[in-house]
Design an enzyme around this catalytic site. Sequence first.
Site, short mmCIF file in Angstrom:
data_model
loop_
_atom_site.label_atom_id
_atom_site.label_comp_id
_atom_site.label_asym_id
_atom_site.label_seq_id
_atom_site.Cartn_x
_atom_site.Cartn_y
_atom_site.Cartn_z
CG HIS A 239 -1.90 0.38 0.44
ND1 HIS A 239 -2.08 0.37 1.82
CD2 HIS A 239 -1.24 1.52 0.16
CE1 HIS A 239 -1.55 1.46 2.33
NE2 HIS A 239 -1.03 2.18 1.36
O1 RIB Z 1 -5.24 3.84 0.43
C1 RIB Z 1 -4.50 3.05 -0.48
C2 RIB Z 1 -5.25 2.89 -1.76
O2 RIB Z 1 -5.45 4.17 -2.35
C3 RIB Z 1 -4.46 2.07 -2.81
O3 RIB Z 1 -5.37 1.42 -3.65
C4 RIB Z 1 -3.73 3.14 -3.57
O4 RIB Z 1 -3.45 2.73 -4.92
C5 RIB Z 1 -4.75 4.24 -3.58
O5 RIB Z 1 -5.65 4.01 -4.65
#
Ligand code: RIB
Length: 313
Positions: A239
């Site tokens: 992500h």
């Molecule tokens: O949903 C994914 C996000 O939530 C990313 O930033 C992961 O590190 C968590 O913080």
Amino acid sequence: MTSEAKPKIILDCDPGVDDAIAIITASRWSEIVGITSVSGNVGIEHTTSNALKMKTLLGINAPLHSGASKPMKAEPFHASHVHGQTGLGDTDLPEPNSLPDSDDAVAFILEKTREEEGIHLVPIGPLTNIAQAIETDPSLVDRVASITLMGGGAGVGNVTPAAEFNIFADPEAADVVFRSGAQLHMLGLNLTHQVLMGSEHADYCYELNSTVGKTAGDLLSFNGRTHGTEKETNLGAMHDPCAVLAVTHPELFVSKPRSVVVELEGSFTRGQTLVDEREWLETEKNCNVYYEVNSEKVIELILQSVTEASPNG
Ligand code: RIB
Ligand code: CA
């Protein structure tokens, strides 16, 4: 990319396995002018310590300022089941050899963006620090180049069917940011789930035979196991680096201007980023929502960051 061409960023993070990969990516492709930590995946003590560990590992000179230890209104909500008890999976990095430069991330964000023009704020955790900075000085949104965040999405959530973790963890903060009038870029789950990394990428990193390579390999392998969409290939969504690369390599992404609101009250939908896809309406488009990405090139740039951060890579 020459150093003078690198975009300046303040990375606001909650390391976090993918945050750690984002720090490696940002250290190669951007000019990190500051790192701020926020409570999110794990508590503020761990997110701060983990950011310091990555700073030490990568030799990043930029300051680190710790920030909010809890959401603006919501009860603290963590994700240690995804990132491990300390937040960096099963990596074995040494304890940091430095302390945060301060515990006032908001003051740093406001002062640094007064000192220097053209800084991108890149939040990749809950938006508590960013919201508090905006509430303290609303003119912040006019002097930053963008707020380019990993969070939310145009579609399903990952905490609930409607809400993604970073927004769900502090919906009130997200509401402040989405209403702020900032040049907002949202890389949500509909985008980041197109960037899947797993065992083959971890193996590439291990074969670099370096500390950064081993750390990245451990992180990618852990991410695949806990996020794993396909068990046999240990693939997991990567992500947070997407938000960094949207700033440094915008040509790899496709976004559209959209009206986006944050649901605060819904019994089933609290924390949802509701995207209005009805293009025929003259609604105020407060956000660039990201839909497409050249995943292959993004993964290549992430791996190149690891390689080039590894002295004997
Ligand atoms: O949903 C994914 C996000 O939530 C990313 O930033 C992961 O590190 C968590 O913080
Ligand atoms: Ca994160």
